[in-house]
Design an enzyme around this catalytic site. Structure first.
Site, PDB file in Angstrom:
ATOM      1  N   HIS A   1       0.723  -1.204   0.020  1.00  0.00           N
ATOM      2  CA  HIS A   1       0.004   0.095  -0.090  1.00  0.00           C
ATOM      3  C   HIS A   1       0.930   1.272   0.156  1.00  0.00           C
ATOM      4  CE1 HIS A   1      -3.452   2.430   0.996  1.00  0.00           C
ATOM      5  NE2 HIS A   1      -2.669   3.150   2.213  1.00  0.00           N
TER       6      HIS A   1
ATOM      7  N   HIS B   1       1.197   5.224  -2.273  1.00  0.00           N
ATOM      8  CA  HIS B   1       1.455   6.179  -1.735  1.00  0.00           C
ATOM      9  C   HIS B   1       2.660   7.160  -2.307  1.00  0.00           C
ATOM     10  CE1 HIS B   1      -1.516   7.316   1.052  1.00  0.00           C
ATOM     11  NE2 HIS B   1      -1.369   6.180   1.601  1.00  0.00           N
TER      12      HIS B   1
ATOM     13  N   GLU C   1      -5.911   8.939  -0.172  1.00  0.00           N
ATOM     14  CA  GLU C   1      -6.434   7.400   0.031  1.00  0.00           C
ATOM     15  C   GLU C   1      -7.492   7.137  -0.990  1.00  0.00           C
ATOM     16  OE1 GLU C   1      -5.291   5.182   1.634  1.00  0.00           O
ATOM     17  OE2 GLU C   1      -3.984   6.133   3.065  1.00  0.00           O
TER      18      GLU C   1
ATOM     19  N   SER D   1      -3.423   0.654  -4.975  1.00  0.00           N
ATOM     20  CA  SER D   1      -2.716  -0.332  -4.275  1.00  0.00           C
ATOM     21  C   SER D   1      -3.845  -1.679  -4.180  1.00  0.00           C
ATOM     22  CB  SER D   1      -2.106  -0.084  -3.027  1.00  0.00           C
ATOM     23  OG  SER D   1      -3.067   0.439  -1.923  1.00  0.00           O
TER      24      SER D   1
END
Length: 448
Positions: free
Chosen positions: A280, A285, A325, A344
């Protein structure tokens, strides 16, 4: 996929006491500091740390920051008396108390502000304030009964818990099971980026492959990735041992620091994780933090959180959720993902650009009042026309936060400056004037 954010909790030390800071300024003259510290001595207040620096807006004054701990109500009453005496010495407008307790909105005389870090090194305080340790797994976690996996999780958590700012992030050797999980996730997601991810992501991804050894057979090391990030936008990674409160996590973004996990999800279900993991973080990110516009947008949310009341922290955390997010933008008419939770996750990535999910315009007032699930696919997404437009709207929305000051990040000292006086504003205007002069000279040379 859940985010790194959790509801804010009171900030307490490992001994159960509350950490606070007092910031004050005094004239640069003999015995001034001794006089200013006398109220603390007379009231038996134990100072754990003192530091000073010249006051930028007044060369004849120095600013002091004193850290202390309050263990009980008696300590609190003595501190109030000491602060009152200090204001008589330094001046009422020259003293500020920073505390992690909730802001008492009913007490209009209260001058306490929720504590927030002033220097990047103060993020070290968060290491022991995690809401759950990385090795603590719920009974329904895929790795709950896997003793080898639990030991690995504890190893990663211990690395993060003992990490201090300025140190290189320790390298880890991932085992075959962890590499197999990464290979499965990396291979499948890579086939969707060209059609589902935003152009900023697609631009950076090859650079990560080239510079940080991103490939299906290797899990990149946080230190190498962090250095590349720093060269791109000034963002850095910092290992985290578990979940942080929303307030602490957002404060890191203000310093362009992203708290990153280092462990990987359990291999029993490689396409699902009940908490953030290295897939993730590194796939979702990191690529967008390499983009200057997105980096500035992310930092904007972090800066807005500093000293904000708890109800505003919840609003900012919701903005974070639906942008960093699970953000979606429009690119030449087509929907593209930019949120890490989308990029992700195979299922989330396909869902966010499909016609089956609900899409709404990017309006902060609507976003902050929207509830969202943390363990299932998102039912609604807010579409931003661009990062710069989203940043503008968040800045306008954040101007409503009831703070008596504005914050400015100084990238040279990696510290936050409080802009709460006319002299602060004058100093910033002078700095901007110098920058504008440099830009004018550059334009003139181009014209020649």
């Amino acid at each position: 996929m859940p985010s790194e954010l959790q509801q804010s909790q009171p900030y307490v030390s490992t001994m159960g006491s509350e950490k606070m800071s007092v910031v004050f300024s005094i004239p640069h003259q003999p015995s001034a500091l001794v006089k200013a510290l006398t109220p603390f001595q007379h009231n038996s207040i134990n100072l754990t740390h003192i530091e000073s620096r010249p006051l930028a807006e007044d060369e004849n004054k120095y600013k002091f920051l004193c850290n202390l701990e309050i263990c009980n109500e008696d300590d609190e009453q003595r501190l109030k008396k000491a602060i009152s005496e200090l204001k008589e010495i330094s001046g009422r407008d020259c003293v500020k108390v920073l505390s992690r307790r909730d802001v008492d909105k009913k007490d209009s005389e209260s001058e306490e502000v929720p504590w927030f870090p002033i220097k990047i090194s103060e993020l070290d305080r968060f290491a022991s304030q995690i809401l759950s340790y990385g090795s603590e797994l719920d009974a329904d976690h895929p790795g709950f009964t896997d003793e080898v996996y639990r030991k690995r999780r504890k190893m990663f958590a211990d690395i993060a818990y003992n990490y201090k700012h300025g140190e290189p992030i320790p390298q880890v050797e991932y085992n075959e099971a962890e590499l197999a999980t990464w290979r499965t996730v990396f291979t499948k997601l890579s086939t969707l980026f060209e059609t589902h991810a935003c152009k900023e992501f697609r631009k950076v991804w090859p650079l990560l492959v080239q510079n940080c050894n991103y490939n299906k057979d290797n899990i990149p090391q946080l230190q190498q990735v962090s250095q590349f990030l720093k060269d791109c936008t000034g963002f850095t990674l910092r290992p985290v041992a578990g979940l942080l409160s929303s307030r602490d996590f957002l404060a890191g973004l203000a310093f362009r620091v992203f708290h990153s996990t280092q462990y990987i999800r359990h291999g029993a279900n490689p396409f699902y994780t009940p908490e953030p993991d290295v897939c993730h973080e590194l796939i979702g990110h990191v690529p967008l933090f390499c983009d200057p516009e997105f980096a500035a947008f992310s930092q904007e949310i972090g800066l807005a959180s500093l000293g904000a009341p708890d109800e505003w922290i919840e609003k900012l955390a919701t903005l974070y959720w639906f942008t960093i997010e699970f953000g979606v933008c429009r690119e030449e008419g087509a929907l593209k993902a930019y949120g890490a939770g989308c990029i992700s996750s195979i299922e989330e990535l396909e869902n966010c650009v499909s016609d089956t999910s609900k899409k709404l315009p990017f309006e902060c007032e609507n976003i902050v009042s929207t509830k969202y699930p943390i363990t299932t696919i998102q039912p609604v997404y807010f579409v931003a026309p661009s990062f710069s437009e989203a940043k503008r709207k968040i800045r306008e929305f954040s101007s409503q936060i009831p703070r008596t000051f504005t914050v400015h990040y100084n990238p040279y000292t990696q510290s936050v400056q409080l802009i709460n006086k006319r002299a602060n504003c004058v100093k910033m205007i002078r700095d901007l004037a110098n920058d504008m002069k440099t830009l004018e000279d550059a334009v003139n040379k181009l014209e020649d």
